[in-house]
Scaffold this motif. Structure first.
Motif, PDB file in Angstrom:
ATOM      1  N   LEU A  16       0.826  -1.195   0.000  1.00  0.00           N
ATOM      2  CA  LEU A  16       0.000   0.000   0.000  1.00  0.00           C
ATOM      3  C   LEU A  16       0.867   1.255   0.000  1.00  0.00           C
ATOM      4  O   LEU A  16       2.006   1.245   0.479  1.00  0.00           O
ATOM      5  N   THR A  17       0.310   2.335  -0.522  1.00  0.00           N
ATOM      6  CA  THR A  17       0.968   3.634  -0.537  1.00  0.00           C
ATOM      7  C   THR A  17       0.040   4.654   0.126  1.00  0.00           C
ATOM      8  O   THR A  17      -1.106   4.353   0.453  1.00  0.00           O
ATOM      9  N   PHE A  18       0.517   5.876   0.309  1.00  0.00           N
ATOM     10  CA  PHE A  18      -0.343   6.922   0.858  1.00  0.00           C
ATOM     11  C   PHE A  18      -1.618   7.054   0.027  1.00  0.00           C
ATOM     12  O   PHE A  18      -2.722   7.172   0.562  1.00  0.00           O
ATOM     13  N   ASP A  19      -1.457   7.041  -1.289  1.00  0.00           N
ATOM     14  CA  ASP A  19      -2.609   7.231  -2.170  1.00  0.00           C
ATOM     15  C   ASP A  19      -3.554   6.037  -2.155  1.00  0.00           C
ATOM     16  O   ASP A  19      -4.780   6.204  -2.183  1.00  0.00           O
ATOM     17  N   SER A  20      -3.012   4.810  -2.105  1.00  0.00           N
ATOM     18  CA  SER A  20      -3.906   3.651  -2.126  1.00  0.00           C
ATOM     19  C   SER A  20      -4.673   3.516  -0.814  1.00  0.00           C
ATOM     20  O   SER A  20      -5.838   3.124  -0.800  1.00  0.00           O
ATOM     21  N   TYR A  21      -4.033   3.859   0.313  1.00  0.00           N
ATOM     22  CA  TYR A  21      -4.770   3.891   1.577  1.00  0.00           C
ATOM     23  C   TYR A  21      -5.993   4.804   1.446  1.00  0.00           C
ATOM     24  O   TYR A  21      -7.117   4.422   1.801  1.00  0.00           O
ATOM     25  N   ALA A  22      -5.756   6.018   0.965  1.00  0.00           N
ATOM     26  CA  ALA A  22      -6.833   7.011   0.884  1.00  0.00           C
ATOM     27  C   ALA A  22      -7.912   6.575  -0.102  1.00  0.00           C
ATOM     28  O   ALA A  22      -9.116   6.727   0.168  1.00  0.00           O
ATOM     29  N   GLU A  23      -7.505   6.021  -1.244  1.00  0.00           N
ATOM     30  CA  GLU A  23      -8.491   5.624  -2.244  1.00  0.00           C
ATOM     31  C   GLU A  23      -9.333   4.436  -1.754  1.00  0.00           C
ATOM     32  O   GLU A  23     -10.549   4.416  -1.957  1.00  0.00           O
ATOM     33  N   LEU A  24      -8.702   3.497  -1.096  1.00  0.00           N
ATOM     34  CA  LEU A  24      -9.451   2.368  -0.535  1.00  0.00           C
ATOM     35  C   LEU A  24     -10.408   2.840   0.557  1.00  0.00           C
ATOM     36  O   LEU A  24     -11.566   2.420   0.613  1.00  0.00           O
ATOM     37  N   ARG A  25      -9.935   3.727   1.428  1.00  0.00           N
ATOM     38  CA  ARG A  25     -10.800   4.286   2.475  1.00  0.00           C
ATOM     39  C   ARG A  25     -12.041   4.931   1.861  1.00  0.00           C
ATOM     40  O   ARG A  25     -13.169   4.661   2.285  1.00  0.00           O
ATOM     41  N   ASP A  26     -11.837   5.771   0.869  1.00  0.00           N
ATOM     42  CA  ASP A  26     -12.965   6.484   0.264  1.00  0.00           C
ATOM     43  C   ASP A  26     -13.903   5.534  -0.466  1.00  0.00           C
ATOM     44  O   ASP A  26     -15.131   5.728  -0.455  1.00  0.00           O
ATOM     45  N   TRP A  27     -13.352   4.502  -1.104  1.00  0.00           N
ATOM     46  CA  TRP A  27     -14.205   3.563  -1.830  1.00  0.00           C
ATOM     47  C   TRP A  27     -15.087   2.778  -0.858  1.00  0.00           C
ATOM     48  O   TRP A  27     -16.295   2.634  -1.083  1.00  0.00           O
ATOM     49  N   PHE A  28     -14.502   2.291   0.234  1.00  0.00           N
ATOM     50  CA  PHE A  28     -15.307   1.542   1.203  1.00  0.00           C
ATOM     51  C   PHE A  28     -16.331   2.451   1.890  1.00  0.00           C
ATOM     52  O   PHE A  28     -17.448   2.010   2.190  1.00  0.00           O
ATOM     53  N   LEU A  29     -15.992   3.710   2.123  1.00  0.00           N
ATOM     54  CA  LEU A  29     -16.977   4.642   2.666  1.00  0.00           C
ATOM     55  C   LEU A  29     -18.156   4.794   1.719  1.00  0.00           C
ATOM     56  O   LEU A  29     -19.313   4.869   2.146  1.00  0.00           O
ATOM     57  N   GLY A  30     -17.881   4.835   0.426  1.00  0.00           N
ATOM     58  CA  GLY A  30     -18.939   4.995  -0.557  1.00  0.00           C
ATOM     59  C   GLY A  30     -19.913   3.841  -0.607  1.00  0.00           C
ATOM     60  O   GLY A  30     -21.057   4.001  -1.074  1.00  0.00           O
ATOM     61  N   LEU A  31     -19.499   2.676  -0.114  1.00  0.00           N
ATOM     62  CA  LEU A  31     -20.386   1.515  -0.136  1.00  0.00           C
ATOM     63  C   LEU A  31     -21.630   1.715   0.723  1.00  0.00           C
ATOM     64  O   LEU A  31     -22.647   1.050   0.517  1.00  0.00           O
ATOM     65  N   GLN A  32     -21.567   2.627   1.687  1.00  0.00           N
ATOM     66  CA  GLN A  32     -22.720   2.838   2.561  1.00  0.00           C
ATOM     67  C   GLN A  32     -23.928   3.375   1.794  1.00  0.00           C
ATOM     68  O   GLN A  32     -25.060   3.240   2.252  1.00  0.00           O
ATOM     69  N   LYS A  33     -23.686   3.969   0.622  1.00  0.00           N
ATOM     70  CA  LYS A  33     -24.782   4.523  -0.170  1.00  0.00           C
ATOM     71  C   LYS A  33     -24.921   3.841  -1.524  1.00  0.00           C
ATOM     72  O   LYS A  33     -25.714   4.277  -2.354  1.00  0.00           O
ATOM     73  N   ALA A  34     -24.158   2.777  -1.748  1.00  0.00           N
ATOM     74  CA  ALA A  34     -24.170   2.111  -3.056  1.00  0.00           C
ATOM     75  C   ALA A  34     -25.351   1.162  -3.170  1.00  0.00           C
ATOM     76  O   ALA A  34     -25.592   0.353  -2.277  1.00  0.00           O
ATOM     77  N   THR A  35     -26.082   1.255  -4.267  1.00  0.00           N
ATOM     78  CA  THR A  35     -27.231   0.380  -4.486  1.00  0.00           C
ATOM     79  C   THR A  35     -26.911  -0.799  -5.396  1.00  0.00           C
ATOM     80  O   THR A  35     -27.733  -1.698  -5.550  1.00  0.00           O
ATOM     81  N   ASP A  36     -25.731  -0.799  -6.023  1.00  0.00           N
ATOM     82  CA  ASP A  36     -25.413  -1.828  -7.010  1.00  0.00           C
ATOM     83  C   ASP A  36     -24.448  -2.882  -6.485  1.00  0.00           C
ATOM     84  O   ASP A  36     -24.139  -3.837  -7.196  1.00  0.00           O
ATOM     85  N   ILE A  37     -23.981  -2.751  -5.260  1.00  0.00           N
ATOM     86  CA  ILE A  37     -22.999  -3.689  -4.710  1.00  0.00           C
ATOM     87  C   ILE A  37     -23.583  -4.317  -3.454  1.00  0.00           C
ATOM     88  O   ILE A  37     -23.955  -3.629  -2.503  1.00  0.00           O
ATOM     89  N   ARG A  38     -23.647  -5.638  -3.457  1.00  0.00           N
ATOM     90  CA  ARG A  38     -24.270  -6.385  -2.359  1.00  0.00           C
ATOM     91  C   ARG A  38     -23.265  -7.214  -1.564  1.00  0.00           C
ATOM     92  O   ARG A  38     -23.569  -7.688  -0.478  1.00  0.00           O
ATOM     93  N   ALA A  39     -22.076  -7.418  -2.098  1.00  0.00           N
ATOM     94  CA  ALA A  39     -21.005  -8.136  -1.403  1.00  0.00           C
ATOM     95  C   ALA A  39     -19.691  -7.762  -2.064  1.00  0.00           C
ATOM     96  O   ALA A  39     -19.664  -7.303  -3.217  1.00  0.00           O
ATOM     97  N   VAL A  40     -18.586  -7.963  -1.346  1.00  0.00           N
ATOM     98  CA  VAL A  40     -17.268  -7.559  -1.833  1.00  0.00           C
ATOM     99  C   VAL A  40     -16.292  -8.720  -1.669  1.00  0.00           C
ATOM    100  O   VAL A  40     -16.288  -9.403  -0.643  1.00  0.00           O
TER     101      VAL A  40
END
Length: 284
Positions: free
Chosen positions: A48-72
């Motif tokens: 992981l890098t500084f950027d990948s940490y941040a991008e992964l954090r933001d992507w998983f946060l976005g799952l709270q409002k995602a209607t098209d993803i039911r499992a990861v």
């Protein structure tokens, strides 16, 4: 993930398919409601890098409002899961930072774990080869873990002169494998073998490398076809009940189950049972 908010509800506009730009620091694909997140630097064992940490954090946060993803499904490219923070791109720069800068970094890494635990979708980690440091914490933050006989998992923070207390390790690991075993791994930084991980409850199952990702996708697909609102409630209860007494937990679960009994999925399950059919859950 389909949320139980109808189209006419004023809040419905807040929910929708994941609309973020395509990630640049990991690979992403979505099929039939299952998102596959692949850490994609195989030549370096997917650090992981500084950027990948941040991008992964933001992507998983976005799952709270995602209607098209039911499992990861969370996995790594090549023969390894994740070797942790990149030594040259992260640890080197950290030695030159001030205390406020360092605290901003450690809070960012912890926020990734928090985001993984807060998203309602079940996360299945498919772990082969090296699973170390922050990679081990991402595995630990997942809901289910599948490994291979070649998987070695190491919480190696002490190996670089740091405390074993990192990204929630001292809270999550003892609850997973027990206080004594967690203490050993966090003090020594030694690798937990795949056999130990399965015997101690860290891994739900072990598969040969070629069968690992298909097994993870099969499991995630089963979860995605289930009552996803109820799955989210299960994940919430598993997280919240750590800090509850037994009586508080029983009451919280009574309320949670009463809420789930108001869902259409609960009604669908009953009607399907009465008709001797298999229920088709829609997540509302």
């Amino acid at each position: 993930m389909k949320h139980p908010i109808p189209d006419h509800n004023p809040m419905r506009a807040q929910y929708g398919p994941m609309a973020t730009p395509a990630p640049t620091h990991f690979a992403l694909s979505v099929t039939d409601g299952v998102a596959t997140v692949t850490l994609n630097r195989p030549e370096r064992k997917n650090p992981l890098t500084f950027d990948s940490y941040a991008e992964l954090r933001d992507w998983f946060l976005g799952l709270q409002k995602a209607t098209d993803i039911r499992a990861v499904v969370l996995t790594g490219a090549g023969d390894n899961f994740c070797s942790g923070g990149d030594v040259h791109e992260i640890i080197g720069p950290l030695t030159k930072m001030s205390m406020p800068e360092l605290l901003a970094f450690t809070r960012m890494t912890g926020a990734l774990v928090s985001a993984m635990r807060a998203c309602p979708q079940p996360i299945v980690a498919a772990i082969d080869g090296v699973c170390a440091g922050a990679g081990a914490m991402m595995a630990l933050a997942s809901d289910l873990r599948l490994g291979t006989p070649a998987t070695n998992t190491a919480f190696l923070f002490t190996r670089v002169g740091l405390a074993g207390a990192d990204m929630g390790a001292c809270a999550l690991l003892p609850r997973m494998i027990g206080q004594g075993r967690a203490s050993e791994l966090l003090f020594t930084g030694r690798a937990m073998t795949a056999a130990e991980g399965q015997a101690w409850g860290f891994f739900n199952a072990l598969h040969e490398s070629a069968a690992l990702l298909p097994a993870a996708h099969k499991l995630a697909a089963q979860l995605a076809q289930g009552p996803t609102f109820a799955h989210g409630m299960t994940k919430t209860m598993l997280h919240q009940e750590w800090a509850m007494t037994l009586d508080q937990a029983i009451e919280a679960e009574a309320q949670a189950q009463a809420i789930c009994m108001q869902t259409q999925d609960f009604r669908r399950a009953y009607e399907a049972f009465a008709a001797k059919q298999r229920p088709v859950f829609e997540g509302d």
